[in-house]
Structure formats: C-alpha cells, structure tokens
Design an enzyme around this catalytic site. Structure first.
Site, PDB file in Angstrom:
ATOM      1  CG  HIS A 216      -5.960  -8.366   0.487  1.00 23.68           C
ATOM      2  ND1 HIS A 216      -5.122  -8.411  -0.601  1.00 23.68           N
ATOM      3  CD2 HIS A 216      -6.633  -7.186   0.391  1.00 23.68           C
ATOM      4  CE1 HIS A 216      -5.287  -7.315  -1.337  1.00 23.68           C
ATOM      5  NE2 HIS A 216      -6.188  -6.561  -0.752  1.00 23.68           N
TER       6      HIS A 216
ATOM      7  CG  HIS B  95      -4.892   0.052  -4.741  1.00 26.34           C
ATOM      8  ND1 HIS B  95      -4.580  -0.488  -3.515  1.00 26.34           N
ATOM      9  CD2 HIS B  95      -5.659  -0.867  -5.379  1.00 26.34           C
ATOM     10  CE1 HIS B  95      -5.144  -1.676  -3.391  1.00 26.34           C
ATOM     11  NE2 HIS B  95      -5.803  -1.931  -4.515  1.00 26.34           N
TER      12      HIS B  95
ATOM     13  NE  ARG C 108      -3.474  -2.306   2.778  1.00 20.53           N
ATOM     14  CZ  ARG C 108      -3.155  -3.498   3.274  1.00 20.53           C
ATOM     15  NH1 ARG C 108      -1.928  -3.713   3.731  1.00 20.53           N
ATOM     16  NH2 ARG C 108      -4.039  -4.469   3.315  1.00 20.53           N
TER      17      ARG C 108
ATOM     18  CE  LYS D 155      -7.899  -0.312   4.560  1.00 22.68           C
ATOM     19  NZ  LYS D 155      -8.329  -0.098   3.160  1.00 22.68           N
TER      20      LYS D 155
ATOM     21  NE  ARG E 188      -2.933  -3.966  -1.024  1.00 23.71           N
ATOM     22  CZ  ARG E 188      -2.498  -4.902  -0.186  1.00 23.71           C
ATOM     23  NH1 ARG E 188      -1.213  -5.161  -0.102  1.00 23.71           N
ATOM     24  NH2 ARG E 188      -3.333  -5.580   0.560  1.00 23.71           N
TER      25      ARG E 188
ATOM     26  CE1 TYR F 234      -6.510  -6.825  -8.543  1.00 21.33           C
ATOM     27  CE2 TYR F 234      -7.158  -7.565  -6.361  1.00 21.33           C
ATOM     28  CZ  TYR F 234      -6.824  -6.550  -7.228  1.00 21.33           C
ATOM     29  OH  TYR F 234      -6.800  -5.252  -6.787  1.00 21.33           O
TER      30      TYR F 234
END
Length: 342
Positions: free
Chosen positions: A317, A291, A185, A212, A294, A326
């Site tokens: 994640h 972004h 990120r 995050k 990433r 994805y």
C-alpha cells in the site's frame, strides 16, 4: 477523449511559437512525446475515465450545457443530480461520494487532455467545491460495505472445501492460498507468470512487475515463507507439477471439461473461485469478494500482532492509513476495556 489539432506548420519546418504563443514541436518529436504521454495512465484508468466522460457529455447534451469547457456550475449540477437520482447504470440508486469523486476526476482529466482549464480551477470553482462538500456530507453512508476478509480460519475452510487432485482443484487451492499469503490484488494474481517465481527451501520470492500502486513498472518482490498452516508454496508447487506449466501465465483458464487452456484467468474468474470456495466452506458468498484474499492477509497479520510496517511491505500500500485500519480494527477487540468481563 481526444482533441483534433490542425498542424499548419510546413513539413520539416523549424519549431516556432504559434499565433497563440504556444511552442510547437515538429511531427517526429510530437509523436514521440505523445507516445510517452499516453503511457502516463494505466489502460484501466483511461477506460474508466472515458466511460465517465461520455456519460457527462451526454448529460450536458440533454440539458443544453457545453461539456468542453464545462462551467463549474454545470459540473455541480451534474454531480448533485447523480447524488440525488443516480444513473442508468446504478438503476437510479444515488451514488456514493467516492464514486462521484471519480466522475469529477474524469471531467478534470478530459479538460487537461484538451489543454483547457478544468472546472475545479475556473472562476466560480468555489461553488463546485461547496457542492462536493455537501454531497460528501449527505452521502457519507452510501459507500459499499467492506467485504469479509478471508483470514487464516476462513481460508482454511475454503481450501478444505476443494477436495481432489485434478487440475481445477489444484489450481484453485494454489490461487486462493497464494492470493492470501502474498496479499495480492486479483489483477496481480492473474498476471503472475512462471518467470516471476523463484522457489527454494525458504519459500517463494515473487516478482510483481507492475501493479496498481506501481504504474511506473519499477516492480516489487514479495516473499511467501513455507508454512504448514496455509501451505501456499506447497499448493503452488503441486499446481505447477500437475499442470506442467514452465513458462507464461501461471493461473490459466480451464475448459468446462477441466482441460488446461492457453489464456490467463480473468480477474472476474478469481472472484468466482473465491465465492464458490466460501460457499463450499459454509459461508455466505455475498459477503466475500476477490479482495477478501488480500484483506485476509492484513486482518490475520493484525490479529497476530505483526508490525504494521511489515504488513505494508507485504501489501505494498502506498498509504499507511489503509494498513492502519486493520490494526485499529483488531485493537478494538484486543484492547477493549471490557475484554476480561463482558
């Protein structure tokens, strides 16, 4: 977003229940608890909540509704107003359901902070729930379009669009290559410190102290193998060599004259470097963001059939659903029934 409470207990008194029956701590213990409670939410989250809460308070003031505690119907009216008419910040553009969800979270947070029952749990909350469901259905298409991913082919063009060996060129190539190869990120990228790096013949082992999805600060380690394709480790080594950085932030700001500054780049600075590089490579910069680096890693990994679990380990994640998006997107092409003839 704070509430003032008068402590009527005499100094150094024995903790006891107050008139409402709530247990009270002495001053030293309460200060210590408050200090750790304050760390429960990331600073950026607190700032976002505070901004959203202030807007709600102002809306309530203008419409004659109490904001604390706020009735479910008042909150429903506020959110539907934003859904129809937007806000001053949005220029009157109706807000997406995801944005409205964040607005509601701020209102709930403020109530919890004041030890009040949030509107989502009060009597009549069902009407608020139905209003939110209706907004979600009506505004489902208002989310921002996903920015393009800087996958290997795009990243290659971006790196080639930054020629030369001066400080800015070396920094920007290292920034872009590492951002994609480590699936970082932008906040993580600008927070990279020299002490977080371990480089050897195999590649780079990067320690991410906090992110995050790691608000507790347990830390993650991400490996970036040496590769001739993106050469992220090589670009990073060259940047460290020319910048002579041996401690502190790795990606420092540069002056307009190209001299090394002392402060780390900002997250917005990463976005500007990305957009400049994609424009130099012949792409429309409006379609890319920080972004994109990433998402570029995840997109490229999916294209090459890498394990979704390995992808999630690299991207860190919490939810597998985002990584799966994805993979599914790539399968729409690779597994397409018309692949052999259309």
């Amino acid at each position: 977003m704070s509430a003032d409470h008068d402590d009527v207990s005499p100094p150094n008194s024995t903790p006891e229940a107050d008139k409402a029956g709530a247990f009270k701590l002495d001053g030293v213990d309460q200060d210590r608890v408050d200090r750790y409670v304050a760390k429960a939410n990331a600073d950026a989250t607190i700032l976002a909540y505070e901004s959203s809460w202030n807007l709600f308070v102002e809306w309530c003031r203008q419409n004659g509704y109490p904001s604390l505690p706020a009735a479910p119907k008042a909150v429903a009216a506020y959110l539907t107003d934003l859904a129809d008419n937007g806000s001053q910040a949005s220029g009157g553009k109706p807000l997406a359901a995801s944005t409205l969800k964040k607005k509601l979270s701020a209102i709930v947070f403020a109530h919890k902070l004041a030890d009040l029952l949030p509107p989502t749990r009060q009597e009549g909350a069902i009407e608020l729930e139905r209003a939110i469901a209706g907004i979600r259905r009506a505004r489902a298409g208002l989310g921002k379009a996903r920015k393009r991913a800087a996958a290997a082919d795009v990243l290659g063009g971006m790196l080639e669009a930054i020629p030369g060996g001066d400080l800015r060129a070396c920094r920007d190539r290292a920034l872009l290559a590492l951002g994609m190869a480590a699936a970082l990120r932008r906040s993580e990228l600008v927070a990279v410190r020299y002490e977080d790096l371990r480089i050897d013949r195999r590649g780079l082992l990067l320690t991410i102290p906090k992110s995050k999805t790691d608000q507790e600060g347990d830390g993650h380690q991400v490996a970036v193998p040496r590769s001739a394709e993106t050469d992220a480790v090589g670009h990073l080594e060259r940047w460290l060599q020319v910048s002579k950085i041996t401690s502190g932030p790795v990606f420092l700001k540069l002056t307009p004259q190209g001299k090394l500054g002392r402060k780390a780049m900002s997250a917005q600075g990463v976005a500007l470097v990305v957009k400049a590089a994609v424009a130099g490579a012949g792409f429309d910069p409006a379609g890319f963001a920080a972004h994109s680096l990433r998402s570029g890693f995840l997109t490229e990994a999916a294209r090459r059939g890498e394990s979704p679990f390995a992808m999630q380990r690299q991207s860190r994640h919490k939810s597998f659903d985002m990584v799966s998006e994805y993979v599914r997107e790539d399968e729409l092409f690779e597994g397409n029934a018309g692949k052999s003839f259309v």
